[in-house]
Design a protein around this motif. Sequence first.
Motif, PDB file in Angstrom:
ATOM      1  N   LYS A 157     -46.961  29.297 -43.006  1.00  0.00           N
ATOM      2  CA  LYS A 157     -45.561  29.198 -43.322  1.00  0.00           C
ATOM      3  C   LYS A 157     -45.179  27.461 -43.386  1.00  0.00           C
ATOM      4  CE  LYS A 157     -43.766  33.086 -40.543  1.00  0.00           C
ATOM      5  NZ  LYS A 157     -43.267  33.228 -39.364  1.00  0.00           N
ATOM      6  N   GLY A 158     -46.317  26.792 -43.560  1.00  0.00           N
ATOM      7  CA  GLY A 158     -46.161  25.272 -43.791  1.00  0.00           C
ATOM      8  C   GLY A 158     -45.805  24.662 -42.161  1.00  0.00           C
ATOM      9  N   HIS A 159     -45.935  25.363 -41.143  1.00  0.00           N
ATOM     10  CA  HIS A 159     -45.700  24.648 -39.905  1.00  0.00           C
ATOM     11  C   HIS A 159     -46.841  23.674 -39.571  1.00  0.00           C
ATOM     12  CE1 HIS A 159     -42.944  28.106 -38.777  1.00  0.00           C
ATOM     13  NE2 HIS A 159     -42.642  27.533 -39.719  1.00  0.00           N
ATOM     14  N   MET A 160     -46.516  22.713 -38.827  1.00  0.00           N
ATOM     15  CA  MET A 160     -47.444  21.688 -38.047  1.00  0.00           C
ATOM     16  C   MET A 160     -47.958  22.270 -36.835  1.00  0.00           C
ATOM     17  SD  MET A 160     -48.960  18.777 -38.319  1.00  0.00           S
ATOM     18  CE  MET A 160     -48.408  17.658 -39.596  1.00  0.00           C
ATOM     19  N   VAL A 161     -49.038  22.380 -36.652  1.00  0.00           N
ATOM     20  CA  VAL A 161     -49.452  22.877 -35.283  1.00  0.00           C
ATOM     21  C   VAL A 161     -49.807  21.653 -34.343  1.00  0.00           C
ATOM     22  CG1 VAL A 161     -51.142  24.196 -34.037  1.00  0.00           C
ATOM     23  CG2 VAL A 161     -50.324  25.030 -36.102  1.00  0.00           C
ATOM     24  N   ARG A 162     -49.310  21.604 -33.250  1.00  0.00           N
ATOM     25  CA  ARG A 162     -49.280  20.557 -32.165  1.00  0.00           C
ATOM     26  C   ARG A 162     -50.050  21.158 -30.932  1.00  0.00           C
ATOM     27  NH1 ARG A 162     -48.561  15.672 -34.568  1.00  0.00           N
ATOM     28  NH2 ARG A 162     -46.715  15.360 -35.487  1.00  0.00           N
ATOM     29  N   ASP A 163     -50.961  20.563 -30.565  1.00  0.00           N
ATOM     30  CA  ASP A 163     -51.666  20.756 -29.172  1.00  0.00           C
ATOM     31  C   ASP A 163     -51.057  19.412 -28.377  1.00  0.00           C
ATOM     32  OD1 ASP A 163     -54.004  22.655 -29.266  1.00  0.00           O
ATOM     33  OD2 ASP A 163     -53.608  22.072 -31.274  1.00  0.00           O
ATOM     34  N   LEU A 164     -51.139  19.803 -26.706  1.00  0.00           N
ATOM     35  CA  LEU A 164     -50.990  18.904 -25.847  1.00  0.00           C
ATOM     36  C   LEU A 164     -51.919  19.217 -24.978  1.00  0.00           C
ATOM     37  CD1 LEU A 164     -48.105  20.055 -26.875  1.00  0.00           C
ATOM     38  CD2 LEU A 164     -47.233  18.123 -25.667  1.00  0.00           C
ATOM     39  N   LEU A 165     -52.561  18.204 -24.391  1.00  0.00           N
ATOM     40  CA  LEU A 165     -53.576  18.349 -23.200  1.00  0.00           C
ATOM     41  C   LEU A 165     -53.003  17.229 -22.031  1.00  0.00           C
ATOM     42  CD1 LEU A 165     -56.785  18.040 -25.181  1.00  0.00           C
ATOM     43  CD2 LEU A 165     -55.754  19.895 -24.169  1.00  0.00           C
ATOM     44  N   PHE A 166     -52.687  17.860 -20.793  1.00  0.00           N
ATOM     45  CA  PHE A 166     -52.281  16.987 -19.932  1.00  0.00           C
ATOM     46  C   PHE A 166     -52.852  17.487 -18.518  1.00  0.00           C
ATOM     47  CE2 PHE A 166     -48.762  15.935 -22.527  1.00  0.00           C
ATOM     48  CZ  PHE A 166     -48.130  14.917 -21.979  1.00  0.00           C
ATOM     49  N   ARG A 167     -53.129  16.522 -17.593  1.00  0.00           N
ATOM     50  CA  ARG A 167     -54.147  16.866 -16.403  1.00  0.00           C
ATOM     51  C   ARG A 167     -53.124  16.681 -15.263  1.00  0.00           C
ATOM     52  NH1 ARG A 167     -59.100  17.862 -16.955  1.00  0.00           N
ATOM     53  NH2 ARG A 167     -60.353  17.010 -18.503  1.00  0.00           N
ATOM     54  N   ARG A 168     -53.538  17.679 -14.197  1.00  0.00           N
ATOM     55  CA  ARG A 168     -52.576  17.495 -13.109  1.00  0.00           C
ATOM     56  C   ARG A 168     -53.165  16.206 -12.277  1.00  0.00           C
ATOM     57  NH1 ARG A 168     -50.047  17.298  -9.001  1.00  0.00           N
ATOM     58  NH2 ARG A 168     -49.508  19.090  -7.407  1.00  0.00           N
ATOM     59  N   VAL A 169     -52.224  15.569 -11.780  1.00  0.00           N
ATOM     60  CA  VAL A 169     -52.402  14.143 -11.081  1.00  0.00           C
ATOM     61  C   VAL A 169     -53.086  14.758  -9.606  1.00  0.00           C
ATOM     62  CG1 VAL A 169     -51.578  11.981 -10.064  1.00  0.00           C
ATOM     63  CG2 VAL A 169     -50.828  13.017 -12.451  1.00  0.00           C
ATOM     64  N   LEU A 205     -43.466  16.743 -20.098  1.00  0.00           N
ATOM     65  CA  LEU A 205     -44.392  16.792 -19.469  1.00  0.00           C
ATOM     66  C   LEU A 205     -45.070  15.143 -19.171  1.00  0.00           C
ATOM     67  CD1 LEU A 205     -46.829  19.329 -21.488  1.00  0.00           C
ATOM     68  CD2 LEU A 205     -46.880  18.779 -18.925  1.00  0.00           C
ATOM     69  N   THR A 206     -44.590  14.324 -20.233  1.00  0.00           N
ATOM     70  CA  THR A 206     -44.670  12.826 -19.904  1.00  0.00           C
ATOM     71  C   THR A 206     -43.751  12.487 -18.829  1.00  0.00           C
ATOM     72  OG1 THR A 206     -45.260  12.353 -22.363  1.00  0.00           O
ATOM     73  CG2 THR A 206     -44.399  10.626 -21.201  1.00  0.00           C
ATOM     74  N   ALA A 207     -42.660  12.824 -18.663  1.00  0.00           N
ATOM     75  CA  ALA A 207     -41.569  12.556 -17.423  1.00  0.00           C
ATOM     76  C   ALA A 207     -42.129  13.071 -16.378  1.00  0.00           C
ATOM     77  CB  ALA A 207     -40.189  13.074 -17.982  1.00  0.00           C
ATOM     78  N   HIS A 208     -42.708  13.981 -16.304  1.00  0.00           N
ATOM     79  CA  HIS A 208     -43.059  14.700 -14.976  1.00  0.00           C
ATOM     80  C   HIS A 208     -44.321  13.933 -14.255  1.00  0.00           C
ATOM     81  CE1 HIS A 208     -43.816  17.901 -11.837  1.00  0.00           C
ATOM     82  NE2 HIS A 208     -42.875  18.331 -12.422  1.00  0.00           N
ATOM     83  N   PRO A 209     -43.886  13.554 -12.767  1.00  0.00           N
ATOM     84  CA  PRO A 209     -44.950  12.736 -12.221  1.00  0.00           C
ATOM     85  C   PRO A 209     -46.308  13.581 -11.754  1.00  0.00           C
ATOM     86  CG  PRO A 209     -43.069  13.476 -10.821  1.00  0.00           C
ATOM     87  CD  PRO A 209     -42.737  13.777 -12.039  1.00  0.00           C
ATOM     88  N   ALA A 210     -46.459  14.883 -11.927  1.00  0.00           N
ATOM     89  CA  ALA A 210     -47.472  15.717 -11.556  1.00  0.00           C
ATOM     90  C   ALA A 210     -48.299  15.735 -12.414  1.00  0.00           C
ATOM     91  CB  ALA A 210     -46.652  16.943 -10.861  1.00  0.00           C
ATOM     92  N   TYR A 211     -48.047  15.429 -13.884  1.00  0.00           N
ATOM     93  CA  TYR A 211     -49.006  15.281 -14.954  1.00  0.00           C
ATOM     94  C   TYR A 211     -49.348  14.014 -15.463  1.00  0.00           C
ATOM     95  CZ  TYR A 211     -47.450  20.168 -14.029  1.00  0.00           C
ATOM     96  OH  TYR A 211     -47.441  21.419 -13.356  1.00  0.00           O
ATOM     97  N   GLU A 212     -50.530  13.884 -16.156  1.00  0.00           N
ATOM     98  CA  GLU A 212     -50.625  12.608 -17.203  1.00  0.00           C
ATOM     99  C   GLU A 212     -51.421  13.016 -18.237  1.00  0.00           C
ATOM    100  OE1 GLU A 212     -53.013  10.224 -14.869  1.00  0.00           O
ATOM    101  OE2 GLU A 212     -55.110  11.520 -15.125  1.00  0.00           O
ATOM    102  N   ASN A 213     -50.920  12.333 -19.481  1.00  0.00           N
ATOM    103  CA  ASN A 213     -51.390  12.605 -20.669  1.00  0.00           C
ATOM    104  C   ASN A 213     -53.122  12.512 -20.906  1.00  0.00           C
ATOM    105  OD1 ASN A 213     -51.869  13.064 -23.538  1.00  0.00           O
ATOM    106  ND2 ASN A 213     -49.699  12.713 -23.905  1.00  0.00           N
TER     107      ASN A 213
END
Length: 267
Positions: free
Chosen positions: A255-267, A220-228
């Motif tokens: 199970k002891g897993h770390m839950v990660r959320d990601l929020l990106f916007r369409r440029v 997502l970070t590398a894609h030009p159509a999205y911004e964090n």
Amino acid sequence: MSDNASTPAQPARPAAEERSRTPMFAPGAGPAADPAGSHHERRIRSFQPRRSRVTHGQRKALERMWPHWGVDVDGLSRLDLDALFDSLPAGSPVVCEIGFGMGEATAQMAADDPATGILAVDVHTPGQGNLLRLAERNDLVNIRVANGDAIILLREMLAPDSLSGLRLYFPDPWPKKRHHKRRIVQPEFLDLAAVPLRPGALVHLATDWEPYAEQMLEVLTAHPAYENASAGGGFAEPRPSVRPMTRFERQGLHKGHMVRDLLFRRV
């Protein structure tokens, strides 16, 4: 001797085979078994259909509500979202949720934001029935359930700039290295999703599999159509309150897993 008597007896077909040939629902009364059929190319799937029993309540909800709130993803026509969400004012925002499990979190988000339509797509028939049952019980008129491949839905059936958001919570992480090509969050998927997402649309992803979270963040970070959209350019912290706790999340935390959320916007 009669014709019947002269005809050799045919072996009885096994009951299991008879059941497999019998459609689960009458035409139009429920989701199709394979809505896209052979209309579109065969390719590596990011999902595998889960076969589990449809309860009586789920079946009845599908029979009652599918003709009104169900969509088979056949890839043959473009959806008119205003017509699909006819219970909302024309031009209301619509988000697409890919993979909703049994639908509890989807129903909660619909209740929390009744002005936004949720087009929820999955291939799991019990989950489709359960979400429609929850929507009917709680008068959630802003939910529509799509049956089939999300790739075909995004590519063939949604107009450019028609979505205000995309949600993908706890997709299959395909943890084995040889299966990583099956992960849905890849550059090609982001190319595809960028077309129906209007500028400013929010993309919200979540996973409890750390290596997959890192891959999501990287592509997502590398894609030009999205911004964090998160401060610092990393994962969303703290956990966004708009996403209810899901069954898969509880399982991961147990199970002891770390839950990660990601929020990106369409440029």
